[in-house]
Design a protein around this motif. Sequence first.
Motif, short mmCIF file in Angstrom:
data_model
loop_
_atom_site.label_atom_id
_atom_site.label_comp_id
_atom_site.label_asym_id
_atom_site.label_seq_id
_atom_site.Cartn_x
_atom_site.Cartn_y
_atom_site.Cartn_z
N ASP A 1 0.81 -1.22 0.00
CA ASP A 1 0.00 0.00 0.00
C ASP A 1 0.85 1.27 0.00
O ASP A 1 0.51 2.26 -0.66
N VAL A 2 1.95 1.25 0.75
CA VAL A 2 2.79 2.46 0.81
C VAL A 2 3.32 2.81 -0.57
O VAL A 2 3.32 3.98 -0.98
N TRP A 3 3.75 1.79 -1.31
CA TRP A 3 4.28 2.04 -2.65
C TRP A 3 3.17 2.38 -3.64
O TRP A 3 3.37 3.19 -4.56
N ILE A 4 2.00 1.76 -3.47
CA ILE A 4 0.86 2.12 -4.32
C ILE A 4 0.51 3.58 -4.12
O ILE A 4 0.26 4.33 -5.09
N HIS A 5 0.50 4.04 -2.88
CA HIS A 5 0.21 5.44 -2.60
C HIS A 5 1.28 6.35 -3.22
O HIS A 5 0.97 7.44 -3.71
N ALA A 6 2.53 5.89 -3.21
CA ALA A 6 3.60 6.68 -3.82
C ALA A 6 3.39 6.78 -5.34
O ALA A 6 3.60 7.85 -5.93
N VAL A 7 2.96 5.68 -5.96
CA VAL A 7 2.68 5.72 -7.41
C VAL A 7 1.52 6.67 -7.69
O VAL A 7 1.53 7.42 -8.67
N LEU A 8 0.51 6.64 -6.84
CA LEU A 8 -0.61 7.57 -7.00
C LEU A 8 -0.15 9.01 -6.84
O LEU A 8 -0.60 9.91 -7.57
N ALA A 9 0.74 9.26 -5.87
CA ALA A 9 1.29 10.61 -5.70
C ALA A 9 2.10 11.01 -6.93
O ALA A 9 2.08 12.17 -7.36
N LEU A 10 2.84 10.05 -7.49
CA LEU A 10 3.57 10.31 -8.73
C LEU A 10 2.60 10.69 -9.84
O LEU A 10 2.87 11.60 -10.63
N SER A 11 1.44 10.01 -9.88
CA SER A 11 0.44 10.34 -10.90
C SER A 11 -0.11 11.75 -10.70
O SER A 11 -0.44 12.44 -11.67
N VAL A 12 -0.18 12.20 -9.44
CA VAL A 12 -0.60 13.59 -9.19
C VAL A 12 0.42 14.56 -9.77
O VAL A 12 0.06 15.62 -10.30
N GLY A 13 1.71 14.21 -9.69
CA GLY A 13 2.74 15.04 -10.32
C GLY A 13 2.55 15.10 -11.83
O GLY A 13 2.67 16.18 -12.44
N VAL A 14 2.23 13.96 -12.44
CA VAL A 14 1.97 13.92 -13.89
C VAL A 14 0.76 14.79 -14.22
O VAL A 14 0.77 15.59 -15.17
N PHE B 1 5.59 12.78 -5.87
CA PHE B 1 4.95 13.86 -6.63
C PHE B 1 5.98 14.64 -7.45
O PHE B 1 5.80 14.90 -8.64
N VAL B 2 7.07 15.01 -6.80
CA VAL B 2 8.13 15.77 -7.48
C VAL B 2 8.73 14.95 -8.61
O VAL B 2 8.97 15.47 -9.71
N VAL B 3 8.95 13.65 -8.36
CA VAL B 3 9.50 12.78 -9.40
C VAL B 3 8.56 12.71 -10.60
O VAL B 3 8.98 12.81 -11.75
N GLY B 4 7.25 12.56 -10.35
CA GLY B 4 6.28 12.52 -11.44
C GLY B 4 6.28 13.80 -12.26
O GLY B 4 6.23 13.76 -13.50
N PHE B 5 6.35 14.93 -11.58
CA PHE B 5 6.38 16.21 -12.28
C PHE B 5 7.65 16.34 -13.11
O PHE B 5 7.61 16.77 -14.28
N LEU B 6 8.79 15.94 -12.53
CA LEU B 6 10.06 16.06 -13.23
C LEU B 6 10.14 15.11 -14.43
O LEU B 6 10.76 15.44 -15.45
N ILE B 7 9.54 13.93 -14.30
CA ILE B 7 9.50 13.00 -15.45
C ILE B 7 8.83 13.67 -16.63
O ILE B 7 9.31 13.58 -17.77
N MET B 8 7.72 14.35 -16.38
CA MET B 8 7.01 15.02 -17.47
C MET B 8 7.80 16.20 -18.01
O MET B 8 7.75 16.49 -19.20
N VAL B 9 8.52 16.89 -17.14
CA VAL B 9 9.38 17.99 -17.60
C VAL B 9 10.43 17.45 -18.56
O VAL B 9 10.66 18.02 -19.64
N VAL B 10 11.06 16.33 -18.19
CA VAL B 10 12.09 15.73 -19.04
C VAL B 10 11.49 15.29 -20.37
O VAL B 10 12.06 15.55 -21.45
#
Length: 322
Positions: A82-95, A302-311
């Motif tokens: 669950d912790v990692w699933i929540h992290a993936v969801l937070a990454l999706s918020v960054g996207v 979240f920051v990682v997701g946003f930065l992935i899209m920036v790249v």
Amino acid sequence: MNEESVLHDRLPNWLLLLGPFLVLGALLAGVYLTSPFGDIEEMADAGMLTILWMLTYIGAIAGIVPVLIGMLWYPYLRRLGDVWIHAVLALSVGVLTFAGVEMTEGILDNAAEAANPFGEALGIAGVPITGLTVGILGTGVAFGVLMYVSRWRYNKISADGNISGIHVAYLVAIGLGLHSIGEGLAIGTAFIQGEERLVMLLVIAFLLDNITEGPTIVAAVASDTEQPPLSKFLLMGAIAGGPVIIGGWIGGFAESALLAALFFGLGLGAIIQVIYEVLKFIGVQKGSSVRAAITQMNIIAFVVGFLIMVVIDEIIIDMFLL
């Protein structure tokens, strides 16, 4: 347990993780090497049905296909806690946040170009109809409608106070779908102008961009106890990527800065509402409110997701379009 689940259980983690990248690489190579769209420069003299078919074909490859490829990460996500699933969801918020920034830029850019076709005398509550007005109205309408739909669907499917992952996944797909209309507008405009190289580069760019939407959609479903049927994955892929086709039709036949501002506004409103739903989903799963979703790991994700899209958007895609 169905046959698909048994097959997933037998595959190693490294294959489940790298598999979608291999499929995407094969698709990118095929598009780049074979030029499957024919001679776009001759489309200026083609009939309407031919143009519509080609825009549908191109939009499906640029929109629906990469989203479905991204969904291939679902079995890997199912193995995470669950912790990692929540992290993936937070990454999706960054996207999603990056997509929201793009939508805002789209509103402002098209608002600057859009003339008031109705004259200054026509307006709403004394406010002249301009590109910026239309964009803001679109944002408010999309946010309000999705909020209403979300509450209605939530009340229909939830009797025990829990939020279904598939409910959130559908909302994410809708938000990303409205965002995808802008991609279609770019493809349709380049296509109708006979810019063959630009169309090809845009398709490759959006293939790279839209693969991130697949795991963004299915991350919430991965936390559900039951695996949805394949038909629901296909439907969510069509909802998220299909509007690229609609945007292509609009860009090909009804290019309008005012209309573009409206669709960018709709996309922005949808994305804002979906971000709220994702954060609420994480918070409820943690037994609290939206605030519970804000943890150190989720902030990093979240920051990682946003930065992935920036790249992808600001570096890789810009390299393709040079």
